[in-house]
Design a protein around this motif. Structure first.
Motif, PDB file in Angstrom:
ATOM      1  N   THR A 110      28.944  34.961  40.078  1.00 58.00           N
ATOM      2  CA  THR A 110      29.606  33.664  40.181  1.00 58.00           C
ATOM      3  C   THR A 110      30.799  33.695  41.133  1.00 58.00           C
ATOM      4  OG1 THR A 110      31.199  33.981  38.375  1.00 58.00           O
ATOM      5  CG2 THR A 110      28.980  33.221  37.777  1.00 58.00           C
ATOM      6  N   ASN A 111      31.150  32.520  41.626  1.00 54.20           N
ATOM      7  CA  ASN A 111      32.379  32.313  42.382  1.00 54.20           C
ATOM      8  C   ASN A 111      33.074  31.072  41.823  1.00 54.20           C
ATOM      9  OD1 ASN A 111      32.259  34.420  44.491  1.00 54.20           O
ATOM     10  ND2 ASN A 111      30.412  33.334  45.131  1.00 54.20           N
ATOM     11  N   PRO A 112      34.393  31.125  41.582  1.00 51.62           N
ATOM     12  CA  PRO A 112      35.100  29.980  41.000  1.00 51.62           C
ATOM     13  C   PRO A 112      35.430  28.934  42.060  1.00 51.62           C
ATOM     14  CG  PRO A 112      36.638  31.770  41.368  1.00 51.62           C
ATOM     15  CD  PRO A 112      35.280  32.282  41.783  1.00 51.62           C
ATOM     16  N   LEU A 113      34.425  28.186  42.463  1.00 55.47           N
ATOM     17  CA  LEU A 113      34.566  27.275  43.594  1.00 55.47           C
ATOM     18  C   LEU A 113      35.099  25.909  43.178  1.00 55.47           C
ATOM     19  CD1 LEU A 113      31.147  28.045  45.336  1.00 55.47           C
ATOM     20  CD2 LEU A 113      33.407  28.867  46.045  1.00 55.47           C
ATOM     21  N   HIS A 124      44.458  35.729  43.275  1.00 55.63           N
ATOM     22  CA  HIS A 124      45.707  36.505  43.261  1.00 55.63           C
ATOM     23  C   HIS A 124      45.897  37.309  41.978  1.00 55.63           C
ATOM     24  CE1 HIS A 124      46.907  34.762  47.039  1.00 55.63           C
ATOM     25  NE2 HIS A 124      46.825  33.547  46.544  1.00 55.63           N
ATOM     26  N   SER A 125      46.058  36.636  40.852  1.00 54.46           N
ATOM     27  CA  SER A 125      46.372  37.347  39.611  1.00 54.46           C
ATOM     28  C   SER A 125      45.182  37.484  38.665  1.00 54.46           C
ATOM     29  CB  SER A 125      47.514  36.636  38.871  1.00 54.46           C
ATOM     30  OG  SER A 125      47.145  35.307  38.553  1.00 54.46           O
ATOM     31  N   SER A 126      44.038  36.909  39.032  1.00 52.62           N
ATOM     32  CA  SER A 126      42.830  37.041  38.230  1.00 52.62           C
ATOM     33  C   SER A 126      41.635  36.668  39.092  1.00 52.62           C
ATOM     34  CB  SER A 126      42.887  36.153  36.978  1.00 52.62           C
ATOM     35  OG  SER A 126      41.819  36.465  36.098  1.00 52.62           O
ATOM     36  N   SER A 127      40.457  36.698  38.477  1.00 56.67           N
ATOM     37  CA  SER A 127      39.218  36.374  39.179  1.00 56.67           C
ATOM     38  C   SER A 127      38.227  35.844  38.163  1.00 56.67           C
ATOM     39  CB  SER A 127      38.642  37.612  39.863  1.00 56.67           C
ATOM     40  OG  SER A 127      38.287  38.595  38.883  1.00 56.67           O
ATOM     41  N   ALA A 128      37.156  35.255  38.638  1.00 58.60           N
ATOM     42  CA  ALA A 128      36.112  34.787  37.728  1.00 58.60           C
ATOM     43  C   ALA A 128      35.583  35.952  36.900  1.00 58.60           C
ATOM     44  CB  ALA A 128      34.979  34.137  38.520  1.00 58.60           C
ATOM     45  N   ALA A 129      35.337  37.087  37.542  1.00 54.26           N
ATOM     46  CA  ALA A 129      34.789  38.248  36.841  1.00 54.26           C
ATOM     47  C   ALA A 129      35.712  38.725  35.728  1.00 54.26           C
ATOM     48  CB  ALA A 129      34.531  39.380  37.834  1.00 54.26           C
ATOM     49  N   GLU A 130      37.009  38.770  36.005  1.00 47.81           N
ATOM     50  CA  GLU A 130      37.962  39.229  34.993  1.00 47.81           C
ATOM     51  C   GLU A 130      38.060  38.241  33.829  1.00 47.81           C
ATOM     52  OE1 GLU A 130      41.562  41.414  37.001  1.00 47.81           O
ATOM     53  OE2 GLU A 130      40.767  39.869  38.352  1.00 47.81           O
ATOM     54  N   GLU A 131      37.998  36.967  34.136  1.00 53.81           N
ATOM     55  CA  GLU A 131      38.063  35.961  33.074  1.00 53.81           C
ATOM     56  C   GLU A 131      36.814  36.002  32.196  1.00 53.81           C
ATOM     57  OE1 GLU A 131      40.843  34.096  32.369  1.00 53.81           O
ATOM     58  OE2 GLU A 131      41.635  35.488  33.865  1.00 53.81           O
ATOM     59  N   GLY A 196      37.341  48.987  41.088  1.00 51.35           N
ATOM     60  CA  GLY A 196      37.437  48.399  39.763  1.00 51.35           C
ATOM     61  C   GLY A 196      37.242  46.897  39.754  1.00 51.35           C
ATOM     62  N   LEU A 197      37.116  46.339  38.548  1.00 51.51           N
ATOM     63  CA  LEU A 197      36.795  44.919  38.418  1.00 51.51           C
ATOM     64  C   LEU A 197      37.886  44.023  38.995  1.00 51.51           C
ATOM     65  CD1 LEU A 197      34.527  43.141  37.254  1.00 51.51           C
ATOM     66  CD2 LEU A 197      35.915  42.898  35.190  1.00 51.51           C
ATOM     67  N   ARG A 201      38.989  40.034  42.804  1.00 53.16           N
ATOM     68  CA  ARG A 201      39.963  39.112  43.401  1.00 53.16           C
ATOM     69  C   ARG A 201      39.847  39.086  44.922  1.00 53.16           C
ATOM     70  NH1 ARG A 201      45.311  41.114  39.946  1.00 53.16           N
ATOM     71  NH2 ARG A 201      44.234  41.209  37.920  1.00 53.16           N
ATOM     72  N   TYR A 202      39.278  40.132  45.494  1.00 53.34           N
ATOM     73  CA  TYR A 202      39.032  40.175  46.936  1.00 53.34           C
ATOM     74  C   TYR A 202      37.623  39.698  47.272  1.00 53.34           C
ATOM     75  CZ  TYR A 202      42.995  43.415  46.548  1.00 53.34           C
ATOM     76  OH  TYR A 202      44.196  44.006  46.248  1.00 53.34           O
TER      77      TYR A 202
END
Length: 231
Positions: A110-113, A124-131, A196-197, A201-202
């Motif tokens: 997924t991408n948080p579009l 920056h401080s999180s990502s879809a994967a981390e959430e 790492g997960l 964010r990149y």
């Protein structure tokens, strides 16, 4: 992690005679889910596909011998790898619905579009994967395949001229990343270990750039980012 690039004509042999055949559950019957089912069955994997719309999952499975449509409840049971091919907003609920198991490898594409697909809602401080990992903490999330257009995945890894599309993988689980790497290689893709997960964010902004280049800059959907090095 051993990174091996399989030629297209070798894929079936690799998946069977070398013990690399996997049981894969694909969640979603949209463009990316369809492309995954197509490539996974072609490579000789055992594929189950499920979706909110069971008729779409059934049609997709019927179009690709070797795939079976399964009900949402319990769809992840027994799978070596689960491919999360839903939108980001539906990701956590979809994983809960299929009954993902403890430490099961889940590839998050997924991408948080934003609504216009030209921006990201996280960064920056999180990502879809981390959430997603926070919402479903019992599984092993691997960020991957999110930088590929569905058209590239459906057509295969070979971009011509000796060029092979890359799949970037980020995860905090070495075992899950190894399974995702093995799966990607069986489809002919070059694998780049992205750490790492948190490095999702990149990878998610990289996907955003690819979407801009494909649609905003008019380069089309037969493109993919790659990482090259001097020999």
């Amino acid at each position: 992690m051993q990174l091996i690039q399989w030629l297209p004509w070798q894929q079936d042999a690799v998946s069977t005679s070398r013990g690399r055949e996997m049981k894969v559950t694909v969640i979603g019957a949209g463009n990316m889910g369809s492309a995954f089912v197509q490539q996974l069955t072609r490579a000789g994997h055992q594929v189950s596909v499920t979706a909110r719309d069971g008729s779409k999952a059934a049609q997709l499975a019927a179009a690709h011998p070797g795939a079976v449509a399964v009900p949402v409840a319990g769809a992840a049971q027994g799978a070596d790898v689960v491919v999360l091919a839903t939108g980001y907003a539906d990701a956590a609920s979809a994983l809960a619905a299929v009954g993902v198991q403890h430490d099961q490898a889940v590839i998050d594409i997924t991408n948080p579009l934003t609504a216009d697909y030209m921006g990201l809602t996280l960064g920056h401080s999180s990502s879809a994967a981390e959430e997603i990992a926070k919402a479903v903490p019992q599984v092993a999330i691997v960020k991957g395949f999110n930088t590929l257009f569905a058209q590239v995945l459906a057509a295969g890894a070979d971009l011509g001229g000796g060029r092979v599309a890359s799949v970037f993988l980020a995860s905090d689980s070495a075992a899950a990343k190894e399974k995702a790497s093995e799966l990607a290689q069986s489809l002919g893709f070059e694998v780049v270990d992205a750490g790492g997960l948190k490095n999702a964010r990149y990878l998610e902004p990289l996907a955003g750039l690819n979407i801009y280049l494909g649609y905003g800059a008019g380069r089309g959907t037969s493109i993919a980012p790659a990482w090259i090095s001097k020999v």
